[in-house]
Design an enzyme around this catalytic site. Structure first.
Site, PDB file in Angstrom:
ATOM      1  N   LYS A  46       0.658  -1.249  -0.146  1.00 25.18           N
ATOM      2  CA  LYS A  46       0.044  -0.031  -0.082  1.00 25.18           C
ATOM      3  C   LYS A  46       1.012   1.222   0.124  1.00 25.18           C
ATOM      4  O   LYS A  46       1.793   1.488   0.887  1.00 25.18           O
ATOM      5  CB  LYS A  46      -0.779   0.122   1.147  1.00 25.18           C
ATOM      6  CG  LYS A  46      -1.816   1.128   1.308  1.00 25.18           C
ATOM      7  CD  LYS A  46      -2.758   0.959   2.345  1.00 25.18           C
ATOM      8  CE  LYS A  46      -3.518   2.246   2.505  1.00 25.18           C
ATOM      9  NZ  LYS A  46      -4.571   2.341   3.686  1.00 25.18           N
ATOM     10  N   LYS A  85      -2.332  -1.588  -3.822  1.00 26.89           N
ATOM     11  CA  LYS A  85      -3.173  -0.504  -3.930  1.00 26.89           C
ATOM     12  C   LYS A  85      -2.201   0.752  -4.018  1.00 26.89           C
ATOM     13  O   LYS A  85      -1.324   1.041  -2.987  1.00 26.89           O
ATOM     14  CB  LYS A  85      -3.921  -0.305  -2.382  1.00 26.89           C
ATOM     15  CG  LYS A  85      -4.496   0.637  -2.178  1.00 26.89           C
ATOM     16  CD  LYS A  85      -5.255   0.431  -0.912  1.00 26.89           C
ATOM     17  CE  LYS A  85      -6.007   1.772  -0.328  1.00 26.89           C
ATOM     18  NZ  LYS A  85      -6.256   2.075   0.848  1.00 26.89           N
TER      19      LYS A  85
HETATM   20  C1  PBG Z   1      -7.656   3.277   5.395  1.00 29.84           C
HETATM   21  C2  PBG Z   1      -7.890   3.264   4.212  1.00 29.84           C
HETATM   22  C3  PBG Z   1      -7.619   4.011   3.135  1.00 29.84           C
HETATM   23  C4  PBG Z   1      -8.061   3.447   1.987  1.00 29.84           C
HETATM   24  C5  PBG Z   1      -8.419   2.000   2.392  1.00 29.84           C
HETATM   25  N1  PBG Z   1      -8.502   1.939   3.642  1.00 29.84           N
HETATM   26  C6  PBG Z   1      -6.948   5.400   3.230  1.00 29.84           C
HETATM   27  C7  PBG Z   1      -5.611   5.703   3.705  1.00 29.84           C
HETATM   28  O1  PBG Z   1      -5.100   4.813   3.787  1.00 29.84           O
HETATM   29  O2  PBG Z   1      -5.514   6.941   3.974  1.00 29.84           O
HETATM   30  C8  PBG Z   1      -8.137   3.993   0.770  1.00 29.84           C
HETATM   31  C9  PBG Z   1      -9.235   3.583  -0.068  1.00 29.84           C
HETATM   32  C10 PBG Z   1      -9.560   4.523  -1.395  1.00 29.84           C
HETATM   33  O3  PBG Z   1      -9.186   5.660  -1.651  1.00 29.84           O
HETATM   34  O4  PBG Z   1     -10.581   4.014  -1.898  1.00 29.84           O
HETATM   35  N2  PBG Z   1      -6.254   3.140   6.076  1.00 29.84           N
HETATM   36 ZN    ZN Z   2      -5.849   3.898   8.095  1.00 24.87          ZN
END
Ligand code: PBG
Ligand code: ZN
Length: 328
Positions: free
Chosen positions: A199, A252
């Protein structure tokens, strides 16, 4: 030397049936996961301005939406919850309330749909902490090891409510192992872990943070999410989470990271998910609303690209429209 005219790739492109015959990639409805934002209420439909077509839903409305989506062929959901107003604190304690928004939503879905639906829940503290970081803060840092217990407790609360998979998105080191151990000790050895293994610290999450009210109140997430410049590191993250007991891995965001999807696919035998995130959705919606892009064709091409790169599963806010409109 081959004479031009003897070898002609265009022979395989002469008609739709022939192109389908030799197509290498198919996106199937069974591969799609629809994300949902759940309100701490029975009723409610609260549109998200930066994500046209997506709304935060009360639990009864969620059950209705998921049942309707299932008729279209969507059989897997990913849930994000909002805590009740005024319950955020520095530790994110409300994240592991067994009577919290997500556990209640999971029970309601399970009661309504039984095992016809695969329920996955996001596990992270950012929507539940008053500072909006994904872990607990100590000495002005997001403290990795102190964050593991509340994350594991959150996963156990979701497991007790009946999820199939928990999906930790916090990016703390060691959280897959901590969650696996806690699930097993609590008797949930059948509950799986879909790890947000790879991520990146991405600007494409902007609309999501409005939807989940989870933006960090100070600083950013670069001390725990990955640096977009790194690709080799993705393999390290993927291998660690696999070794810690993850059942599925995720990359992601998706579209700016197709090279990463391809590399991770080659490095693991676990099923691989791609998350087509909120900013990717919002960008397509905005251009389509202006008449600058053909939304159906763009969504088809984007989803095909993710699957072609190696994603077995795609999490996308476009799942419903893609199936309803027969865009695939
Ligand atoms: C929370 C989380 C996020 C997303 C999924 N879980 C945001 C972040 O890490 O700030 C992003 C999902 C999206 O943008 O569709 N940790
Ligand atoms: Zn988070």
């Amino acid at each position: 030397m081959v004479t031009p005219g003897r070898v002609r790739p265009r022979r395989l492109r002469r008609g739709g049936a022939l192109r389908d015959l030799v197509a290498e990639t198919w996106v199937r409805p069974q591969q799609l996961i629809m994300p949902h934002f759940v309100l701490p209420a029975a009723r409610g439909v609260d549109p998200i301005a930066s994500m046209p077509g997506v709304a935060r839903l009360g639990i009864d409305d969620l059950v209705r939406a998921v049942a309707a989506d299932r008729e279209l062929g969507i059989r897997t959901v990913l849930l994000f919850g909002s805590p009740a107003a005024g319950t955020k604190d520095p530790e994110g304690a409300c994240a592991h309330d067994p009577a919290g928004t997500v556990p209640r939503a999971v029970r309601a879905l399970r009661d309504a749909m039984g095992s016809d639906i695969v329920i996955i829940t996001d596990v992270c503290l950012c929507a539940y902490t008053d500072h909006g970081h994904c872990g607990v803060i100590a000495n002005a840092q997001v403290d990795n090891d102190r964050s593991l217990r509340p994350l594991a407790e959150m996963a156990v609360a979701h497991a007790a409510a009946g999820v199939d998979f928990v999906a930790p998105s916090d990016m703390m080191d060691g959280r897959v192992a901590a969650i696996r151990d806690a699930l097993d000790v609590a008797g949930h050895s059948g509950v799986g872990i879909l790890s947000y293994a790879v991520k990146y610290a991405s600007a494409y999450y902007g609309p999501f943070r409005d939807a989940a009210d989870s933006a960090p109140q100070h600083g950013d997430r670069r001390s725990y999410q990955m640096d977009p410049r790194n690709a080799v590191e993705a393999i390290r993250e993927a291998r660690l989470d696999e070794a810690e007991g993850a059942d599925m891995l995720m990359v992601k965001p998706a579209l700016a990271y197709l090279d990463i999807i391809q590399r991770v696919r080659a490095a693991t035998t676990l099923p691989l998910a791609a998350y087509n995130v909120s900013g990717e959705y919002a960008a397509v919606k905005a251009a389509a609303a202006q008449g600058w892009l053909d939304e159906a064709a763009i969504v088809r091409e984007n989803l095909q690209a993710m699957v072609r790169a190696g994603a077995d599963v795609v999490i996308t806010y476009h799942a419903r429209e893609a199936l309803r409109g027969r865009w695939l």
